[in-house]
Design a protein around this motif. Structure first.
Motif: not given
Length: 90
Positions: A8-16, A32-35, A77-84
């Motif tokens: 799974a892709l995490s928010i932290d990995e996504f922001t990187q 910060g918390d940009v999710a 939403a982007f991370v959820e799309l990737v993970n699904s």
């Protein structure tokens, strides 16, 4: 970074990936918390998201069709799309 199809892709990995692919606006702090902050407020447009999608395709082996990105307006939403997509591909 390379990942298995079941990783799974995490928010932290996504922001990187976002920083590396599309840069970071001087006025935006992605640490910060940009999710749930809209990409427009973070300074990213649809072209930047296509860059990120391409990077995710290379790193995670998952294809994100352009039409699937419609309506994806926050990092969460982007991370959820990737993970699904990863879950259905695995």
């Amino acid at each position: 970074m390379s990942a298995d199809a079941d990783t799974a892709l995490s928010i932290d990995e996504f922001t990187q990936i976002l920083r590396e692919s599309a840069g970071e606006d001087d006025g935006v702090d992605l640490t910060g918390d940009v999710a749930d902050v809209p990409f427009t407020e973070l300074g990213y447009d649809s072209l930047a998201l296509l860059e990120v999608a391409g990077r995710i395709t290379r790193d995670y082996g998952v294809v994100l069709p352009d039409e699937d990105l419609d309506g994806v307006d926050t990092p969460r939403a982007f991370v959820e799309l990737v993970n699904s997509t990863l879950a259905t591909a695995g």
